[in-house]
Write a protein that holds these residues in place. Structure first.
Motif, PDB file in Angstrom:
ATOM      1  N   ASP A  46       0.834  -1.213   0.000  1.00  0.00           N
ATOM      2  CA  ASP A  46       0.000   0.000   0.000  1.00  0.00           C
ATOM      3  C   ASP A  46       0.862   1.253   0.000  1.00  0.00           C
ATOM      4  OD1 ASP A  46      -2.192  -1.575  -0.002  1.00  0.00           O
ATOM      5  OD2 ASP A  46      -2.592  -1.428   2.157  1.00  0.00           O
ATOM      6  N   ASP A  47       1.897   1.233   0.848  1.00  0.00           N
ATOM      7  CA  ASP A  47       2.776   2.409   0.926  1.00  0.00           C
ATOM      8  C   ASP A  47       3.474   2.674  -0.394  1.00  0.00           C
ATOM      9  OD1 ASP A  47       2.045   2.728   3.486  1.00  0.00           O
ATOM     10  OD2 ASP A  47       3.921   2.041   4.408  1.00  0.00           O
ATOM     11  N   ASN A  48       3.935   1.588  -1.032  1.00  0.00           N
ATOM     12  CA  ASN A  48       4.652   1.758  -2.306  1.00  0.00           C
ATOM     13  C   ASN A  48       3.708   2.122  -3.445  1.00  0.00           C
ATOM     14  OD1 ASN A  48       7.010   1.159  -1.024  1.00  0.00           O
ATOM     15  ND2 ASN A  48       7.146  -0.953  -1.771  1.00  0.00           N
ATOM     16  N   GLY A  49       2.434   1.843  -3.233  1.00  0.00           N
ATOM     17  CA  GLY A  49       1.441   2.079  -4.283  1.00  0.00           C
ATOM     18  C   GLY A  49       1.484   3.499  -4.801  1.00  0.00           C
ATOM     19  N   ILE A  50       1.707   4.426  -3.915  1.00  0.00           N
ATOM     20  CA  ILE A  50       1.711   5.838  -4.323  1.00  0.00           C
ATOM     21  C   ILE A  50       2.815   6.106  -5.353  1.00  0.00           C
ATOM     22  CG2 ILE A  50       3.205   6.607  -2.413  1.00  0.00           C
ATOM     23  CD1 ILE A  50       1.446   9.140  -2.271  1.00  0.00           C
ATOM     24  N   CYS A  51       3.944   5.391  -5.210  1.00  0.00           N
ATOM     25  CA  CYS A  51       5.044   5.561  -6.181  1.00  0.00           C
ATOM     26  C   CYS A  51       4.736   4.802  -7.470  1.00  0.00           C
ATOM     27  CB  CYS A  51       6.362   5.069  -5.597  1.00  0.00           C
ATOM     28  SG  CYS A  51       6.824   5.895  -4.069  1.00  0.00           S
ATOM     29  N   PHE A  52       4.257   3.538  -7.286  1.00  0.00           N
ATOM     30  CA  PHE A  52       3.999   2.713  -8.473  1.00  0.00           C
ATOM     31  C   PHE A  52       2.853   3.270  -9.330  1.00  0.00           C
ATOM     32  CE2 PHE A  52       6.333  -0.815  -6.280  1.00  0.00           C
ATOM     33  CZ  PHE A  52       7.274  -0.972  -7.282  1.00  0.00           C
ATOM     34  N   ASN A  53       1.993   4.081  -8.722  1.00  0.00           N
ATOM     35  CA  ASN A  53       0.917   4.698  -9.511  1.00  0.00           C
ATOM     36  C   ASN A  53       1.482   5.411 -10.727  1.00  0.00           C
ATOM     37  OD1 ASN A  53      -1.379   3.942  -8.237  1.00  0.00           O
ATOM     38  ND2 ASN A  53      -1.464   5.710  -6.853  1.00  0.00           N
ATOM     39  N   GLY A  56       5.031   2.819 -12.127  1.00  0.00           N
ATOM     40  CA  GLY A  56       4.764   1.410 -12.462  1.00  0.00           C
ATOM     41  C   GLY A  56       4.381   1.222 -13.911  1.00  0.00           C
ATOM     42  N   GLY A  57       4.212   2.271 -14.658  1.00  0.00           N
ATOM     43  CA  GLY A  57       3.790   2.107 -16.055  1.00  0.00           C
ATOM     44  C   GLY A  57       4.373   3.172 -16.957  1.00  0.00           C
ATOM     45  N   LYS A  58       4.021   3.071 -18.247  1.00  0.00           N
ATOM     46  CA  LYS A  58       4.581   4.012 -19.222  1.00  0.00           C
ATOM     47  C   LYS A  58       3.935   5.396 -19.099  1.00  0.00           C
ATOM     48  CE  LYS A  58       5.315   0.488 -22.757  1.00  0.00           C
ATOM     49  NZ  LYS A  58       4.773  -0.047 -24.015  1.00  0.00           N
ATOM     50  N   LYS A  59       2.693   5.385 -18.588  1.00  0.00           N
ATOM     51  CA  LYS A  59       1.931   6.644 -18.574  1.00  0.00           C
ATOM     52  C   LYS A  59       1.521   6.960 -17.140  1.00  0.00           C
ATOM     53  CE  LYS A  59      -2.459   6.741 -19.497  1.00  0.00           C
ATOM     54  NZ  LYS A  59      -3.754   6.493 -20.148  1.00  0.00           N
ATOM     55  N   ALA A  73       0.645  12.031 -18.964  1.00  0.00           N
ATOM     56  CA  ALA A  73       2.036  12.254 -19.418  1.00  0.00           C
ATOM     57  C   ALA A  73       2.765  10.923 -19.525  1.00  0.00           C
ATOM     58  CB  ALA A  73       2.757  13.163 -18.432  1.00  0.00           C
ATOM     59  N   LEU A  74       3.804  10.904 -20.354  1.00  0.00           N
ATOM     60  CA  LEU A  74       4.600   9.676 -20.503  1.00  0.00           C
ATOM     61  C   LEU A  74       5.724   9.665 -19.470  1.00  0.00           C
ATOM     62  CD1 LEU A  74       4.906   9.438 -24.393  1.00  0.00           C
ATOM     63  CD2 LEU A  74       3.508   8.015 -22.890  1.00  0.00           C
ATOM     64  N   MET A  75       5.909   8.522 -18.842  1.00  0.00           N
ATOM     65  CA  MET A  75       6.967   8.393 -17.842  1.00  0.00           C
ATOM     66  C   MET A  75       8.302   8.178 -18.554  1.00  0.00           C
ATOM     67  SD  MET A  75       8.183   8.186 -14.831  1.00  0.00           S
ATOM     68  CE  MET A  75       6.744   8.339 -13.781  1.00  0.00           C
ATOM     69  N   ASN A  76       9.325   8.812 -18.072  1.00  0.00           N
ATOM     70  CA  ASN A  76      10.674   8.566 -18.574  1.00  0.00           C
ATOM     71  C   ASN A  76      10.958   7.061 -18.431  1.00  0.00           C
ATOM     72  OD1 ASN A  76      13.420   8.158 -18.770  1.00  0.00           O
ATOM     73  ND2 ASN A  76      13.943  10.098 -17.789  1.00  0.00           N
ATOM     74  N   PRO A  77      11.214   6.365 -19.553  1.00  0.00           N
ATOM     75  CA  PRO A  77      11.358   4.888 -19.476  1.00  0.00           C
ATOM     76  C   PRO A  77      12.425   4.428 -18.484  1.00  0.00           C
ATOM     77  CG  PRO A  77      11.983   5.738 -21.646  1.00  0.00           C
ATOM     78  CD  PRO A  77      11.374   6.870 -20.912  1.00  0.00           C
ATOM     79  N   TYR A  78      13.428   5.266 -18.238  1.00  0.00           N
ATOM     80  CA  TYR A  78      14.475   4.859 -17.295  1.00  0.00           C
ATOM     81  C   TYR A  78      13.975   4.892 -15.848  1.00  0.00           C
ATOM     82  CZ  TYR A  78      17.729   5.105 -21.171  1.00  0.00           C
ATOM     83  OH  TYR A  78      18.368   4.878 -22.359  1.00  0.00           O
ATOM     84  N   TYR A  79      12.835   5.524 -15.638  1.00  0.00           N
ATOM     85  CA  TYR A  79      12.288   5.615 -14.278  1.00  0.00           C
ATOM     86  C   TYR A  79      11.069   4.724 -14.076  1.00  0.00           C
ATOM     87  CZ  TYR A  79      15.383   9.663 -13.843  1.00  0.00           C
ATOM     88  OH  TYR A  79      16.487  10.479 -13.807  1.00  0.00           O
ATOM     89  N   VAL A  80      10.830   3.834 -15.038  1.00  0.00           N
ATOM     90  CA  VAL A  80       9.702   2.908 -14.890  1.00  0.00           C
ATOM     91  C   VAL A  80      10.174   1.690 -14.084  1.00  0.00           C
ATOM     92  CG1 VAL A  80       8.119   1.361 -16.111  1.00  0.00           C
ATOM     93  CG2 VAL A  80       8.615   3.621 -17.044  1.00  0.00           C
ATOM     94  N   ILE A  81       9.452   1.360 -13.041  1.00  0.00           N
ATOM     95  CA  ILE A  81       9.783   0.185 -12.227  1.00  0.00           C
ATOM     96  C   ILE A  81       8.632  -0.811 -12.369  1.00  0.00           C
ATOM     97  CG2 ILE A  81      10.357  -0.668  -9.911  1.00  0.00           C
ATOM     98  CD1 ILE A  81      12.294   1.498 -10.926  1.00  0.00           C
ATOM     99  N   ASP A  82       8.968  -2.030 -12.833  1.00  0.00           N
ATOM    100  CA  ASP A  82       7.943  -3.055 -12.977  1.00  0.00           C
ATOM    101  C   ASP A  82       7.645  -3.621 -11.588  1.00  0.00           C
ATOM    102  OD1 ASP A  82       6.545  -5.419 -13.394  1.00  0.00           O
ATOM    103  OD2 ASP A  82       7.492  -5.767 -15.348  1.00  0.00           O
ATOM    104  N   SER A  83       6.429  -3.399 -11.103  1.00  0.00           N
ATOM    105  CA  SER A  83       6.112  -3.820  -9.731  1.00  0.00           C
ATOM    106  C   SER A  83       6.169  -5.341  -9.582  1.00  0.00           C
ATOM    107  CB  SER A  83       4.741  -3.295  -9.317  1.00  0.00           C
ATOM    108  OG  SER A  83       3.767  -3.761 -10.220  1.00  0.00           O
ATOM    109  N   LEU A  84       5.805  -6.072 -10.639  1.00  0.00           N
ATOM    110  CA  LEU A  84       5.862  -7.541 -10.559  1.00  0.00           C
ATOM    111  C   LEU A  84       7.310  -8.002 -10.372  1.00  0.00           C
ATOM    112  CD1 LEU A  84       3.352  -8.646 -13.323  1.00  0.00           C
ATOM    113  CD2 LEU A  84       3.093  -8.877 -10.852  1.00  0.00           C
ATOM    114  N   VAL A  85       8.213  -7.363 -11.106  1.00  0.00           N
ATOM    115  CA  VAL A  85       9.632  -7.704 -10.977  1.00  0.00           C
ATOM    116  C   VAL A  85      10.135  -7.277  -9.596  1.00  0.00           C
ATOM    117  CG1 VAL A  85      11.957  -7.234 -11.894  1.00  0.00           C
ATOM    118  CG2 VAL A  85      10.047  -7.548 -13.462  1.00  0.00           C
TER     119      VAL A  85
END
Lengths: 327, 204
Positions: A46-53, A56-59, A73-85
């Motif tokens: 839950d706490d991390n959810g605010i960041c992964f919102n 966690g994705g391209k947009k 807006a599009l997220m900088n691809p270098y700052y995308v974190i796959d939550s499953l990974v």
């Protein structure tokens, strides 16, 4: 009845073997499915959810308080974190704020935050008895002597190879060895093939294929061993060597691996040896689990039987020849 | 004076000498690779790999030439046999080699223009030329181009199985070679049969 040899059983068997060996090239059993995400404390998720919102994705979407509307807006691809990974990686129990400033929870992020200090492995693991078996101190010592440290001492941190958001133990696992190889090699290739990451440290360009042109069966070697098998110096205390050698000091003698006392047993297959994989008459059976290495994976029974038959033949010939001469 | 028959045409002698030399190179380099040891290398590993690869390709080409010429120049007739009475003939020849030869008996199947090989020779040559040599070539191609070998055969590493077949065949061929060379000393003189494979004339 006279039988031409072309139709004899010998030919049939040879052809059968030909078709067995060269019939449609099948793939290896697909790697085991990714480990099920273990139960992570809901609170952390839950706490991390605010960041992964956003990360966690391209947009991502935010509310623009100036013109009071939602903006995609599009997220900088270098700052995308796959939550499953992330939730399958070593540090999955961590809150983002364990390593990053809690101020990141405010959007837009304060520009000053990019100056934040990020801890490295030793900041948490040094002197920690719970992690003794990993020998973090030895890893640090070995790394300090490595080519990466020599050249980029100030900027080359553990995170350069072990991505904080995705790194997970591989060599020390029951994963199929092919998966371990792919994972570990991807770490090296991330820089040595990917120009973007490499450009953070150097303007050099590498051509892995050309540099390894001398290597026979190049594809097979790339698929079946890790880069570090040849490009690092072993340390008995470590499961994975961390002293990366300068290019010119890499192992180049085939026979270092292609022998019964193969280098591979002290590196790639060390964990499997520690766990005593069952031998069944072969030298280095743990290698045989996935690969046949000429000179290293020999069957003692077959060799012994052949040598005994050879000796019997030689003795037989000696007796026969003696009888021919003396009788 | 000993009877002479022209049994070994030029193409066969040329093929035979190449086959023998290539097999020798393959056996030497093969032993060096299989029992490789950094401290006691029979042949340097990389040199042995090159030697084995080149000799293997040449042996395969030489074998293809043998099969084509054997069929087209009529030599195949010496490689045909009848199942009827076959075990009996093999036994008779084996008995000659193990007993008769020491008593000075005449061979039960003397060599003639119609019968180039005695039953034991014929059996072993057929096995070597039409089973073991193709097998060693096929498995050798698999090891030379490992990418074409099926990864898993009955849950076993395909390359490993290919290599085991290659190894067993290589051992058998090596044993054959040793016995073959020894039996070649059993002519009227120990060197007679070796001369035959040079000048083409068989002495009996």
């Amino acid at each position: 009845m006279s039988i031409p040899i072309a139709s004899s059983k010998g030919c049939f068997l040879a052809l059968s073997i030909f078709f067995i060996i060269f019939s449609a090239h099948s793939q290896t059993t697909s790697p085991e499915e990714a480990q099920e995400i273990k139960e992570i404390e809901q609170e952390v998720i839950d706490d991390n959810g605010i960041c992964f919102n956003c990360h966690g994705g391209k947009k991502y979407t935010y509310f623009n308080t100036w013109d009071e509307r939602d903006v995609n807006a599009l997220m900088n691809p270098y700052y995308v974190i796959d939550s499953l990974v992330y939730y399958d990686a070593n540090h999955k129990t961590f809150r983002c704020s364990d390593c990053h400033s809690p101020d990141y929870e405010t959007f837009p992020h304060d520009g000053e935050l990019r100056m934040e200090w990020i801890s490295t492995c030793m900041d948490c693991h040094e002197g920690d008895d719970d992690y003794k078996k990993y020998h973090f101190e030895t890893i640090q010592e070995e790394f300090a002597k490595s080519a990466h440290s020599d050249k980029y001492d100030d900027v080359f941190t553990c995170w350069m190879c072990h991505d904080a958001h995705s790194y997970k133990l591989n060599a020390r696992s029951e994963l199929p060895i092919e998966d371990v190889i792919v994972y570990d090699n991807a770490i090296c290739l991330g820089c040595h093939v990917g120009a973007d990451r490499l450009s953070l440290l150097s303007d050099k360009e590498f051509d892995i294929l050309e540099d390894h042109e001398w290597l026979p069966n190049q594809r097979l070697h790339f698929q079946n061993v890790r880069c570090i098998e040849c490009h690092s110096e072993l340390n008995d205390s470590l499961l994975v060597a961390h002293k990366i050698l300068p290019k010119d000091d890499a192992v180049k003698k085939c026979v270092e691996c292609h022998t019964t006392n193969s280098l591979l047993t002290a590196s790639l297959y060390k964990f499997r040896l520690m766990n005593k994989y069952k031998p069944y008459g072969f030298s280095n059976p743990e290698i045989l689990e996935v690969a046949y290495v000429i000179g290293a994976t020999r069957n003692y029974f077959l060799d012994t039987i052949s040598i005994v038959v050879f000796l019997i033949i030689m003795v037989g010939i000696l007796i026969h020849a003696s009888l021919r001469i003396f009788l | 004076m000993a009877d002479k028959i022209y049994l070994y045409p030029l193409w066969l002698r040329i093929w035979h000498i190449f086959n023998a030399l290539l097999y020798l190179l393959l056996i030497l380099s093969g032993i060096s690779l299989h029992f490789s040891d950094p401290e006691y290398p029979l042949i340097d590993f990389k040199t042995a790999v090159t030697m084995h690869d080149v000799s293997g390709i040449l042996l395969a080409l030489n074998y293809a030439i043998f099969v084509v010429l054997n069929v087209n120049l009529g030599n195949t007739r010496y490689y045909t046999f009848s199942w009827k009475g076959w075990p009996k003939r093999l036994l008779a020849q084996a008995k000659y080699y193990t007993v008769g030869v020491f008593k000075g008996e005449e061979p039960p199947f003397p060599i003639s223009e119609k019968r180039k090989f005695n039953p034991l020779q014929k059996f072993s040559y057929i096995m070597v030329m039409y089973f073991f040599t193709p097998m060693v070539i096929i498995t050798g191609i698999g090891l030379l181009f490992p990418g074409i070998v099926v990864n898993q055969i009955f849950e076993t590493n395909g390359l490993y199985l290919t290599n085991i077949f290659h190894l067993i065949t290589a051992y058998v061929v090596t044993m054959f070679l040793i016995i073959h060379v020894y039996f070649s000393t059993m002519g009227p003189k120990p060197t007679s049969y070796f001369k035959s494979m040079i000048n083409g004339w068989h002495e009996s």
